[in-house]
Motif scaffolding. Structure first.
Motif, PDB file in Angstrom:
ATOM      1  N   TYR A 176      86.282 -40.875 -75.000  1.00  0.00           N
ATOM      2  CA  TYR A 176      85.964 -41.875 -76.015  1.00  0.00           C
ATOM      3  C   TYR A 176      85.206 -41.224 -77.163  1.00  0.00           C
ATOM      4  O   TYR A 176      84.771 -40.075 -77.076  1.00  0.00           O
ATOM      5  CB  TYR A 176      85.142 -43.015 -75.416  1.00  0.00           C
ATOM      6  N   ASP A 177      85.036 -41.970 -78.237  1.00  0.00           N
ATOM      7  CA  ASP A 177      84.367 -41.472 -79.436  1.00  0.00           C
ATOM      8  C   ASP A 177      82.851 -41.472 -79.222  1.00  0.00           C
ATOM      9  O   ASP A 177      82.230 -42.530 -79.155  1.00  0.00           O
ATOM     10  CB  ASP A 177      84.741 -42.347 -80.634  1.00  0.00           C
ATOM     11  N   LEU A 188      82.737 -48.259 -79.515  1.00  0.00           N
ATOM     12  CA  LEU A 188      83.880 -47.728 -78.773  1.00  0.00           C
ATOM     13  C   LEU A 188      83.436 -47.153 -77.433  1.00  0.00           C
ATOM     14  O   LEU A 188      84.126 -47.294 -76.422  1.00  0.00           O
ATOM     15  CB  LEU A 188      84.608 -46.662 -79.599  1.00  0.00           C
ATOM     16  N   GLU A 218      80.636 -40.691 -81.270  1.00  0.00           N
ATOM     17  CA  GLU A 218      79.924 -41.073 -82.485  1.00  0.00           C
ATOM     18  C   GLU A 218      79.904 -42.587 -82.702  1.00  0.00           C
ATOM     19  O   GLU A 218      79.163 -43.079 -83.542  1.00  0.00           O
ATOM     20  CB  GLU A 218      80.594 -40.401 -83.695  1.00  0.00           C
ATOM     21  N   ASP A 219      80.731 -43.302 -81.987  1.00  0.00           N
ATOM     22  CA  ASP A 219      80.867 -44.742 -82.199  1.00  0.00           C
ATOM     23  C   ASP A 219      80.346 -45.493 -80.978  1.00  0.00           C
ATOM     24  O   ASP A 219      80.981 -45.509 -79.918  1.00  0.00           O
ATOM     25  CB  ASP A 219      82.338 -45.087 -82.449  1.00  0.00           C
ATOM     26  N   ASN A 250      90.402 -46.184 -78.047  1.00  0.00           N
ATOM     27  CA  ASN A 250      89.908 -44.813 -77.922  1.00  0.00           C
ATOM     28  C   ASN A 250      91.036 -43.800 -77.719  1.00  0.00           C
ATOM     29  O   ASN A 250      90.779 -42.649 -77.353  1.00  0.00           O
ATOM     30  CB  ASN A 250      88.930 -44.712 -76.744  1.00  0.00           C
ATOM     31  N   TYR A 296      90.936 -40.217 -78.861  1.00  0.00           N
ATOM     32  CA  TYR A 296      90.007 -39.314 -78.183  1.00  0.00           C
ATOM     33  C   TYR A 296      90.405 -39.109 -76.717  1.00  0.00           C
ATOM     34  O   TYR A 296      89.630 -38.606 -75.921  1.00  0.00           O
ATOM     35  CB  TYR A 296      88.583 -39.872 -78.264  1.00  0.00           C
TER      36      TYR A 296
END
Length: 315
Positions: A287-288, A294, A290-291, A235, A238
């Motif tokens: 952190y992401d 992750l 969208e994922d 990550n 981000y």
């Protein structure tokens, strides 16, 4: 005194916030009633007595607390009754199917009585054996003591437990749950990753599961002598900062430490000579979003931060 506490009665319905009596005695009547709590009829044993005083019903507080899923305790020195009914938010990050919480710590002679709740999820048995320990730490990250949770009657539902520990644990700030065995199967206690800082002679133990997934970024920061960012590598784009360990000169910490601790994201780890060491969690998303994988990985790594903090040591 304990018999008095568990027999203590409170008003189930009060017309005002304060009830005063003109004398030291009251006139009470036995009040034969039935209870329905959250849609369920609740059987009453012979030990549960309901009284009627001036048109108000008074019931044993433990009876109500138990059937609302709460824990209850009594602090004799402060003459205070304590009731807790919150989420069970204390977990062992290495064994997350067990959670504990609603802890009430009271003094019992030279030891502490710890009342709390525990739940096993995903086990499926109506009776389960558990061996676990709750470690209590103060605001200076010093261990106050340990209370053992042990038994064979833990079902899948929330269970209340009572255990004891030597010393006075009432001033605790942090609690760490360590699950040792479930249904007689030992939970592996893997050796962690030892991090030694040669610049300032301190060390930490990181979980084995972090291996290959983290890195440490050293950087100066305003107000501190030095900071070390422990980063979730996948990550990193981000931010990825799981926690930051800061080294302060004692004079700077004495000037700014109080306001920093009040903000709630920083805790003091220890001190040595002219330096004070602290651990901080980030105040923004690292952190992401969208994922999902992750995000889950970052959350798993972050769940170990409190345990990592208690492993701090200076040489």
């Amino acid at each position: 005194m304990k018999n008095f506490v568990w027999g203590l009665i409170i008003g189930a319905a009060l017309a005002s916030s304060t009830v005063a009596f003109a004398s030291s005695s009251i006139l009470a009547y036995l009040f034969p009633v039935q209870f329905e709590i959250n849609g369920q009829s609740v059987p009453m044993s012979k030990e549960v007595t309901v009284l009627k005083v001036d048109g108000r019903a008074y019931v044993p507080i433990r009876f109500i607390a138990d059937h609302l899923g709460a824990t209850i305790g009594y602090e004799d020195a402060a003459k205070k009754i304590i009731i807790k009914n919150q989420m069970l938010d204390i977990t062992d990050p290495a064994y997350k199917s067990i959670s504990a919480g609603n802890l009430i710590v009271t003094k019992d002679g030279n030891r502490s009585m710890v009342t709390g709740q525990i739940q096993l999820s995903g086990v499926g048995n109506t009776q389960n054996s558990v061996e676990a320990a709750l470690s209590f730490y103060d605001a200076e990250n010093q261990k106050l003591g340990e209370a053992v949770i042990s038994g064979t009657q833990f079902g899948a539902d929330v269970q209340t437990f009572v255990t004891y520990a030597n010393g006075d644990l009432r001033g605790y700030r942090t609690v760490i749950l360590h699950v040792k065995a479930v249904n007689k199967e030992t939970v592996a206690d893997e050796k962690g990753i030892v991090y030694e800082n040669k610049d300032y002679a301190f060390g930490l133990t990181l979980p084995k599961s972090w291996e290959g997934n983290f890195e440490i970024m050293k950087a100066p920061s305003d107000g501190t002598e030095m900071t070390y960012h422990f980063i979730d590598r996948p990550n990193k784009a981000y931010g990825g900062v799981i926690f930051t360990l800061s080294v302060w000169k004692r004079a700077d910490w004495q000037e700014n430490g109080g306001s920093i601790l009040e903000a709630g994201r920083t805790k003091k780890l220890g001190e040595k000579g002219e330096f004070v060491f602290t651990l901080s969690r980030p105040g923004d998303v690292q952190y992401d979003l969208e994922d999902e994988s992750l995000a889950e990985e970052y959350a798993q790594m972050s769940s170990f931060v409190e345990r990592i903090a208690t492993s701090f040591r200076v040489r």
